[in-house]
Design an enzyme around this catalytic site. Structure first.
Site, PDB file in Angstrom:
ATOM      1  CG  ASP A   1       8.896  -0.554   3.564  1.00  0.00           C
ATOM      2  OD1 ASP A   1       8.670  -1.356   4.470  1.00  0.00           O
ATOM      3  OD2 ASP A   1       8.098   0.353   3.246  1.00  0.00           O
TER       4      ASP A   1
ATOM      5  CD  GLU B   1       1.828   0.450   4.407  1.00  0.00           C
ATOM      6  OE1 GLU B   1       1.818   1.304   5.295  1.00  0.00           O
ATOM      7  OE2 GLU B   1       2.301  -0.674   4.575  1.00  0.00           O
TER       8      GLU B   1
HETATM    9  C1  FRU Z   1       5.548  -0.148   4.563  1.00  0.00           C
HETATM   10  C2  FRU Z   1       5.600   1.209   5.252  1.00  0.00           C
HETATM   11  C3  FRU Z   1       5.505   2.310   4.219  1.00  0.00           C
HETATM   12  C4  FRU Z   1       6.166   3.455   4.908  1.00  0.00           C
HETATM   13  C5  FRU Z   1       7.268   2.771   5.683  1.00  0.00           C
HETATM   14  C6  FRU Z   1       7.590   3.407   6.992  1.00  0.00           C
HETATM   15  O1  FRU Z   1       6.107  -1.167   5.333  1.00  0.00           O
HETATM   16  O2  FRU Z   1       4.562   1.300   6.201  1.00  0.00           O
HETATM   17  O3  FRU Z   1       4.189   2.593   3.785  1.00  0.00           O
HETATM   18  O4  FRU Z   1       6.666   4.405   4.006  1.00  0.00           O
HETATM   19  O5  FRU Z   1       6.843   1.440   5.900  1.00  0.00           O
HETATM   20  O6  FRU Z   1       8.727   2.842   7.585  1.00  0.00           O
END
Ligand code: FRU
Length: 476
Positions: A22, A201
């Protein structure tokens, strides 16, 4: 021709090496757009998360900077946001850059506790180069919810207060704070999905004007681990109203920022100089992200896109458009460099680093094929009677590296019935981004041809009338 590894995008952000997911901490400060990102510096697959860091003046050419946030005794550093504390509300210094992120404690998780995700903050007074974690972290304890993460903080100018949207498994929670250290929950937002979508998320919430009017709405963005239109993870949005406490929407159905498989966990910049809503997503999908056929690094970001809100009748739609200035990188390909009958059937050696745009009048159907000398094909098109726009990457080169990638070879989105479409297609080494009708609908997909696509062809006998055809090489 150049020194890029195979599949390394030229004008999309990639980490120099190793794993990225992300975008995090998107914030503008002192003439730079900062991009932090979920990063594991020791491997090309996901692991203990850090925040990688880069900055850019134009959102296209990025300067790599040292890793910003490292895991500590409270856990890995998961996704979150960053703000500029102009009034020194937290006492870390005027104009401090403050990151608000999730701590993911792998020890507690292993012990079977549900309480392993909490929220922490850190600050930097040197433009994000060096960071100090706040001594009293976490600033929000886990309330007993297993998935409790991805804080997006913004300054609510109507109320002169910091606010945070945070996801809690299957809903969003909204919080208030005067000082970024103490947070009070003020509301929740839920949506009755049937069947329910995967874990919520990476939320975002912002005010935006409807184009061509004075009307203001609020847009909430939420990513879902599973249940996206073309399988796996995807990002949807709600258009609604927000009274400073509670977000409400009249929307009945899901609308997606992108209907392709490869745009996830995207959020928008805080503090942009011109108030624009600039969005960046992670150009991958959890269904196959860790197995894509790149060797030294893994994953790219989508092109940054400006989000705009338009209204068609009673319906609101978020448009994703090219950021201002992106066209300054275009250089029109001269006719000598193109062979074949232009524009329907031609070859051009650098097609993979290009922007192709055209308007097309469609009688029944449109079908376009990008291909190479090894007969790999990436097809996209539109069927007027069903209103279906589609892409097909089933024979686009490497497709067997993951069964889920193969499963999502054929992807569709319903855009309704149109006589005319305007299309803008951006190809980089391993991605195709298709913007339909000024980005009202978007499909972003990763693609791994064995060798570069060189040929663009509008398949016959489709009766189409093409206008304003432009093929531009993108300078990188
Ligand atoms: C989204 C996610 C978020 C989390 C991160 C962990 O892709 O699952 O919810 O904070 O990636 O790397």
């Amino acid at each position: 021709m150049d020194t890029f590894e195979k599949y390394r995008p030229r004008f999309h952000f990639t980490p120099k090496a190793n794993w990225m997911n992300d975008p995090n901490g998107l914030v503008y400060h002192n003439e730079y757009y900062h991009l932090f990102y979920q990063y594991y510096p020791d491997s090309t697959v996901w692991g203990p998360m850090h925040w990688g860091h880069a900055k850019s003046k134009d959102l296209v050419q990025w300067e790599h900077l040292p890793v910003a946030l490292f895991p500590d005794s409270l856990g890995y550093i998961f996704s979150g946001s960053a703000i500029i504390d102009k009034d020194n509300t937290a006492g870390f210094g005027k104009d401090a850059m403050v990151a608000i992120y999730t701590y993911h404690d792998p020890v507690k998780e292993k012990e079977g506790s549900e309480l392993f995700q909490t929220q922490g903050i850190a600050y930097s007074t040197d433009d994000g180069e060096t960071w100090t974690k706040y001594a009293d972290n976490p600033v929000i304890e886990n309330p007993g919810i297993r998935d409790f993460r991805d804080p997006k903080v913004f300054w609510n100018e109507d109320r002169s207060i910091w606010q945070m949207v945070l996801v809690a498994k299957d809903h969003v929670q909204i919080y208030d704070s005067d000082n970024l250290k103490e947070w009070a929950k003020i509301s929740e937002f839920r949506f009755a999905d049937n069947p329910p979508l995967g874990v919520w998320e990476c939320p975002d919430l912002f005010k935006i004007k409807v184009e061509g009017s004075e009307e203001e709405k609020w847009v909430m963005i939420i990513s879902h681990g599973t249940g996206a239109p073309n399988s796996g993870s995807g990002t949807r949005y709600f258009v609604g109203d927000y009274d400073g406490t509670t977000f409400t929407t009249q929307q009945k159905e899901s609308l997606w920022i992108d209907y392709g498989t490869d745009n996830y966990a995207g959020v928008t910049y805080n503090n942009t100089p011109d108030g624009k809503r600039i969005f960046i997503g992670w150009m991958s999908n959890w269904e196959y992200a860790t197995t894509t056929p790149t060797e030294t690094w893994r994953s790219a970001m989508t092109l940054p896109r400006e989000l705009k809100l338009i209204k068609n009748g009673d319906n609101y739609l978020v448009q994703s458009i090219m950021i201002d200035g992106f066209e300054t990188r275009y250089s029109t390909v001269s006719a000598e460099k193109v062979s074949g009958s232009y524009p329907s059937n031609f070859e051009y050696a650098d097609l993979q680093y290009s922007a192709i745009s055209f308007d097309v009048m469609i009688k029944d159907e449109l079908k376009v094929v990008l291909s190479n000398s090894l007969d790999d094909k990436y097809t996209f098109g539109y069927k007027k009677d069903s209103g279906e726009f589609y892409i097909d990457r089933g024979q686009s080169g490497l497709v067997d590296f993951n069964a889920n990638y193969k499963k999502s070879s054929f992807q569709t989105m319903n855009i309704g019935s149109w006589d005319k479409l305007s299309l803008n297609i951006i190809l980089d080494a391993s991605s195709v981004e298709i913007f339909v009708n000024d980005g009202e609908y978007v499909m972003t997909t990763q693609v791994f041809p064995q060798t570069d696509f060189t040929r663009f062809r509008i398949e016959q006998p489709a009766e189409v009338d093409v206008n304003n055809f432009n093929l531009n090489k993108i300078n990188y």
